[in-house]
Scaffold this active site. Sequence first.
Site, PDB file in Angstrom:
ATOM      1  N   GLY A   1      -2.269 -13.601  38.673  1.00  0.00           N
ATOM      2  CA  GLY A   1      -3.123 -14.187  39.288  1.00  0.00           C
ATOM      3  C   GLY A   1      -2.629 -15.370  40.146  1.00  0.00           C
ATOM      4  O   GLY A   1      -1.323 -15.659  40.297  1.00  0.00           O
TER       5      GLY A   1
ATOM      6  N   LYS B   1      -6.175 -20.997  36.472  1.00  0.00           N
ATOM      7  CA  LYS B   1      -5.447 -19.742  36.689  1.00  0.00           C
ATOM      8  C   LYS B   1      -6.542 -18.516  37.029  1.00  0.00           C
ATOM      9  O   LYS B   1      -7.206 -18.273  36.080  1.00  0.00           O
ATOM     10  CB  LYS B   1      -4.443 -19.137  35.554  1.00  0.00           C
ATOM     11  CG  LYS B   1      -3.866 -18.014  35.887  1.00  0.00           C
ATOM     12  CD  LYS B   1      -2.668 -17.748  34.853  1.00  0.00           C
ATOM     13  CE  LYS B   1      -1.683 -16.693  35.347  1.00  0.00           C
ATOM     14  NZ  LYS B   1      -0.547 -16.482  34.451  1.00  0.00           N
TER      15      LYS B   1
ATOM     16  N   ASP C   1       8.246 -13.630  27.489  1.00  0.00           N
ATOM     17  CA  ASP C   1       8.582 -13.631  28.984  1.00  0.00           C
ATOM     18  C   ASP C   1       9.349 -14.889  29.086  1.00  0.00           C
ATOM     19  O   ASP C   1       8.723 -15.782  30.066  1.00  0.00           O
ATOM     20  CB  ASP C   1       7.341 -13.453  29.783  1.00  0.00           C
ATOM     21  CG  ASP C   1       7.617 -13.067  31.156  1.00  0.00           C
ATOM     22  OD1 ASP C   1       8.814 -12.803  31.498  1.00  0.00           O
ATOM     23  OD2 ASP C   1       7.115 -13.263  32.006  1.00  0.00           O
TER      24      ASP C   1
END
Length: 918
Positions: free
Chosen positions: A21, A38, A135
């Site tokens: 996003g 976000k 990540d």
Amino acid sequence: MIGQTLGHYRIESKLGEGGMGVVYKAHDTHLDRPVAIKVLAAETVANAERKRRFVQEAKAASALNHPNIIHIYDIDTAVSEQGATDFIAMEFVPGATLDRVAGRKGLALGAALKYAVQIADGLAAAHAAGIVHRDIKPANIMVTEPGHVKLLDFGLAKLTEVEEGDSFATTLTGGPGEAPRTEEGTIVGTVAYMSPEQAEGKKIDARSDIFSFGSVLYEIVTGARAFQGETKISTLSAILHKEPKPFSAIAPAVPRELERIITHCLRKDPARRFQHMDDVKTLLEELKEESDSGTIAAGLPAAAAPARRRWLTVAAPILVALTALAAGLAWWFLRGGRGAGTPSEAAVIRLTSDAGLTTDPALSPDGKLVAYTSDRSLDGQQDLYIKQVAGGQPIRLTSDGAGNRTPDFSPDGSKIVFRSNRENGGIYEIPAFGGEAQLVARDGFNPKFSPDGTQLAYWVGAKGTGVAAAVPGSGTVWVVPAAGGPPQRVGPNFTAARDPIWSPDGKHLLLIGYTSAKAYESASLDWWLAATSSGDAVKTGAYEALAKAGLKPFSSTPRPACWLAATNTVVFSAPSGDANNLFEIGLSPAAGRVSGALQRLTTGAGNETAPSCAAGGALAFTMGETRRDVWSLPFDLDRGTPKGALERITQSPANREHASLSKDGRYVAFASNQAGQINIWVRDLATGKESSVAASSFAQRYPVMNASGGRIAFSVYENAKRVVYVSAAGGVPEKLCEGCLRATDWSRDEKTLLMFGGNPYQINVLELASHQQTPLLRDPKHHVLYGRFSPDNHWVSFTIRTEPNRGVMAIAPVDGPKPVPESAWITVTPSEVNDWADWSPDGKTLYFPSSRDGHSCLWGQRLDASSHRPAGEAFAVQHFHGRVSYQQGGWSAAGSRIAMVLVEETGNIWMMSRSGAH
């Protein structure tokens, strides 16, 4: 979006964009502060999996209250004429991402180490909470102007105990200088920083983040990516099959010690990497200290480095042990009965390297096997395992996750007994290498085989620690034939007894005992040597000896763990400063008295507990950490439904216990040792401000707050007596009574308190103005305790302790301070409760902890409006089946929340072999 409002957040500017996003800077109009918002891109709202990951990011990150992890304020959906907009409101961090800070040339050594230590600290906290980021990359790490690091984007995080389902996203590898981004596909993560197991789509754990961290660290110190290909496939191939370019070829100034740390993080095989981010953090901290002090220079050859750094050149198995030593264990062993030894006289090895809680080691008699409890499986439940001390993979012995703990080997090593919560709890036996578990005795904890293997000793009672675990009615010791048969009680004259171990000749049990009829007022609390045949017992004088040696046995009640026949010494764990260390002390079987000087076995900075002894001087133990924090559960108490997820309120190494809320749920009082001694503190849940109620050199416990939160009653153990005080925060405590045990509730007009004490316990009403007590509820045969007023003050809930570890929850009508006959009592629950109940604001529901499902969880029971008898079945409010558990640490329900002290344990098993001990 600029200028629009989402909830009470006004969008001001765009900060960036990613695969999940767009991120905006916004203004929180309620709290007048900048925030980052976000927003999930509108075209992806219909994608259920992408939206699930979006929500998962918020939940995972919001559970992590750490200075190096972005703080999540809110997750919500804003509805307007244009439709629904999903967003997360989070802390606004001014600064730049790490890839921009490092640039293409990398960072100076000092800056790289400064950032690396903070990243490692944040990841260690996430891993301790069971969360893997998945990540880690420079673009997901923010650096502020002062150099403070924040980890971002837990959208790919997963709880380690959850089975990994279908993957959702793959990644693209950008060109040089281009930030990697996430796209739809089948692999989760960013290719350039993936671990090999992640790249192959295998199940991952915290060690995957360690690999990714190594890739990041390589990049910021060399200016080049560790793994880089022209395409995504070639990059994946490099991760799986190639090694990064040698530091000497691209960054010869990088110190050898840092190179070794990074190389160890980047091992292809997870088993050969560092197993815990805490170990990496500790090594980096030490290297940073040397860099800051100028004792290490860039490009120094290994021979010029400090001697303790040269240890990093040893083989991988030894490296794991040494890194943990560098973490602050600093073992210093003393030979039993022979005076001081040296580190060379003892061999120390790490037996397990699991991410969660691995504890309760039991060495086989020959010292070749170790059985233990671990939550290492994907389901995160506590089960039994066995493995060879020499190495190899463990064998799982149980798979029911029923809190299987404290194993013990039979003398011939063929059987193991253990405590299990299955079928309401008991002592079970299982073949040493697996098979069907058989019930030996109902109830019971910490079973121990006799030296000849014919009998089992155990205790029954209320689990807990400290003096509170050894008060009247809280424990009895039993012996049962190992082949089955009726158990026999040991030491019938004890008011409380627990934690037995066998003497080497098998004729006596050494236990913690308490003989006084008045709780806390006798010096009889000690280790006692009790004959199993006649029941005669001798006070050993151990606690007096430990107190003279500087320990505090009367507040921590250290328990004997194993008795070494060759040296006639008893090994045990006890608090020493801020740590728990291992000790031993001589004990004469003939005289039944402790003898000789106290010997310290370890001086580690952590918690060394649960020692187990074997022939030849081998000693296994747990090196772990136990966190006791206050948590809050948003809850509609009248409807019996949750309004949100559990939230950790406090977070630091200090212990907390016995949470008590004001009636509006704004303030919570608790006992804590955060300033040294255990004292009472109050926290404003709206502002986070904490204040001490009344600092004292005596231990203060069991706070109970009045409706407004302005005054707190609490117990103090001073001058061998229990005293109850009342005080406002920062005020002068007023003594209410001596010899009484504790207060448990205020009347709604705040003129009286419910108290309990005596023997057996009874509940009294104390008038604050006169300090006079009037009996309210009592039973000549059973302890009656934990009284709580109903919202209208017309009823009192309480617990009747019918057995050492079980009680019946009941209620009774009250009409002023006068005794209530037993005929008016109403039983609400069967014999399964050993804690208190609390009322819903409308008085129609009682909430209480119970182990009816094999774990200590929170339950509710509705009451009929007219008869006040139970209406329907009890319902589950909150389960605690994982690493975070409820262990009678105190809880409270008020306002629109439930506050409780939860225990979070992590640890692994170590072993040492000492010369001269058998």
